[in-house]
Design a protein around this motif. Structure first.
Motif, PDB file in Angstrom:
ATOM      1  N   SER A  16       0.829  -1.211   0.000  1.00  0.00           N
ATOM      2  CA  SER A  16       0.000   0.000   0.000  1.00  0.00           C
ATOM      3  C   SER A  16       0.859   1.255   0.000  1.00  0.00           C
ATOM      4  N   ILE A  17       1.936   1.237   0.766  1.00  0.00           N
ATOM      5  CA  ILE A  17       2.839   2.389   0.811  1.00  0.00           C
ATOM      6  C   ILE A  17       3.489   2.591  -0.549  1.00  0.00           C
ATOM      7  N   LEU A  18       3.932   1.492  -1.173  1.00  0.00           N
ATOM      8  CA  LEU A  18       4.554   1.596  -2.494  1.00  0.00           C
ATOM      9  C   LEU A  18       3.565   2.132  -3.526  1.00  0.00           C
ATOM     10  N   ASP A  26      10.009  -3.586  -7.807  1.00  0.00           N
ATOM     11  CA  ASP A  26      11.274  -3.549  -8.553  1.00  0.00           C
ATOM     12  C   ASP A  26      11.867  -2.138  -8.561  1.00  0.00           C
ATOM     13  N   GLU A  27      11.015  -1.139  -8.743  1.00  0.00           N
ATOM     14  CA  GLU A  27      11.486   0.249  -8.729  1.00  0.00           C
ATOM     15  C   GLU A  27      12.019   0.628  -7.340  1.00  0.00           C
ATOM     16  N   PHE A  28      11.295   0.180  -6.321  1.00  0.00           N
ATOM     17  CA  PHE A  28      11.721   0.456  -4.955  1.00  0.00           C
ATOM     18  C   PHE A  28      13.071  -0.204  -4.676  1.00  0.00           C
ATOM     19  N   ILE A  31      15.986   1.605  -6.225  1.00  0.00           N
ATOM     20  CA  ILE A  31      16.372   2.770  -5.429  1.00  0.00           C
ATOM     21  C   ILE A  31      17.179   2.330  -4.216  1.00  0.00           C
ATOM     22  N   GLN A  32      16.714   1.284  -3.535  1.00  0.00           N
ATOM     23  CA  GLN A  32      17.414   0.806  -2.349  1.00  0.00           C
ATOM     24  C   GLN A  32      18.825   0.322  -2.695  1.00  0.00           C
ATOM     25  N   ASN A  33      18.969  -0.388  -3.797  1.00  0.00           N
ATOM     26  CA  ASN A  33      20.285  -0.863  -4.220  1.00  0.00           C
ATOM     27  C   ASN A  33      21.199   0.300  -4.569  1.00  0.00           C
TER      28      ASN A  33
END
Length: 85
Positions: A16-18, A26-28, A31-33
């Protein structure tokens, strides 16, 4: 704040947050990587990083393979070192 929130919630809440951020998983993770790679690069330049990282690490998976899990006591001597004039 958002990464901490995502990893400390149930999968449905994280999704829900995403969705509110208009990111898919995958986009998140991309960014994290990227952010983790920036941290690895910065850390590897420090005295502590040079003591722990013995080879060139250019991505998160290589970092996980090469850098063991440790505790504070493993490098307290480096962190507590004081320069004496």
């Amino acid at each position: 704040f958002i990464p901490t929130l995502l990893f400390n919630t149930t999968p449905s809440i994280a999704c829900s947050i995403l969705e509110m951020l208009n990111l898919n998983i995958d986009e998140f993770m991309e960014i994290q990587n990227r952010l983790m790679n920036e941290q690895i690069n910065s850390f590897s330049q420090s005295e502590l990083g040079k003591a722990i990282i013995k080879e060139n690490i250019d991505d998160v998976s290589k970092f996980k393979e090469c850098v063991p899990l440790t505790s504070y006591i493993d490098y307290a001597d480096i962190l507590l070192k004081k320069d004496v004039l």
